[in-house]
Design an enzyme around this catalytic site. Structure first.
Site, short mmCIF file in Angstrom:
data_model
loop_
_atom_site.label_atom_id
_atom_site.label_comp_id
_atom_site.label_asym_id
_atom_site.label_seq_id
_atom_site.Cartn_x
_atom_site.Cartn_y
_atom_site.Cartn_z
N ASP A 35 -32.96 -57.91 -88.69
CA ASP A 35 -32.83 -56.47 -88.43
C ASP A 35 -32.62 -55.69 -89.73
OD1 ASP A 35 -33.18 -56.60 -85.72
OD2 ASP A 35 -31.05 -56.54 -85.22
N LYS A 56 -34.99 -51.92 -86.25
CA LYS A 56 -34.97 -50.75 -85.37
C LYS A 56 -33.96 -49.78 -85.95
CE LYS A 56 -35.93 -53.27 -81.07
NZ LYS A 56 -37.15 -52.55 -80.66
N MET A 168 -23.28 -45.16 -83.05
CA MET A 168 -24.50 -44.36 -82.95
C MET A 168 -24.20 -42.94 -82.47
SD MET A 168 -27.09 -47.31 -81.49
CE MET A 168 -25.83 -48.23 -80.57
#
Length: 250
Positions: A35, A56, A168
């Protein structure tokens, strides 16, 4: 050979936080699907492996999840030792659970290897205990970003009496503040906004809920960052700020 995939948590960024089990899995890997948020320094533990970036990132071009599934399945069926290397912990907002289910449904053995999550490591680096006797009776980990745009029960979170660690959430600071204030969480509730948790460039901004968005803008807070909301976020740092660690008090 039995087809197997390791779903490995690389931790929040500091390569010294990698677990011994993660190091062993990497050392056995033929293929590593990595990642974006994984520190490349951990790849020293898999010098012979083929490394395939499958990152991502919000607002950036991302690798389709269906393509990641196909890669894991293909290499596992070839008898390769496959490591899916994720930032933080694979089962805390890391798709580890859904990837494990998908692979097992196709007859692939899966082993999950925990990693230290950014919410814990970032808070610790700022001398913030996520639970503290007499102050915070628990901790709740939530994400402000959902695939289906569903809403959290912010009122329940405001009344939970736990430390809130929000992942997030940088793009939704105004909404988070509005919802928690609407749920009767006090305007002066302490907040710590922690960017690049555990890395040398980690920065923190201390604020209160009512001023959180304003102070984040002044601080130029950027992702990846986590929010720690609750009384423990007022814990004074015992480490003097360096050029990499900037602290603001609202």
């Amino acid at each position: 050979m039995n087809a197997k995939v390791w779903l490995v948590g690389a931790g929040p960024g500091d390569p010294e936080l990698l677990t011994l089990k993660a190091v062993r899995a990497l050392g056995e890997a033929d293929v590593v699907l990595i990642d974006d948020l994984v520190n490349p320094a951990v790849l020293e533990h898999c010098p012979g492996a083929r490394v395939i970036p499958v990152g991502k990132r919000g607002g950036c071009r991302s690798t389709p999840q269906a393509f990641i599934y196909r890669l894991m399945l293909r290499y596992a069926r070839q008898g390769r030792c496959v490591v899916r290397l994720k930032g933080g912990d694979p089962c805390i907002f890391g798709r580890g659970g859904e990837e494990a289910q998908w692979l097992k449904a196709r007859g692939i053995e899966v082993e999950l290897v925990n990693g230290i999550t950014a919410g814990l490591a970032g808070a610790t680096r700022c001398d913030i205990p996520l639970t503290l006797r007499g102050v915070a009776r628990g901790v709740t980990l939530v994400t402000a970003h959902t695939q289906d745009d569903s809403q959290l029960n912010w009122q329940a979170l405001a009344h939970s009496g736990t430390t809130l660690v929000i992942y997030m959430g940088v793009a939704k600071l105004a909404e988070i503040a509005e919802q928690l204030l609407g749920g009767a969480l006090a305007a002066d509730t302490p907040v710590a906004m922690i960017e690049n948790a555990s890395l040398p460039q980690q920065r923190e901004c201390r604020s209160v809920l009512a001023n959180m968005e304003r102070d984040a803008q002044v601080f130029a807070l950027k992702s990846p960052a986590i929010l720690v909301i609750g009384a423990v976020a007022a814990t004074a740092s015992v480490t003097a700020p360096t050029s990499e660690t900037q602290v603001q008090l609202a």
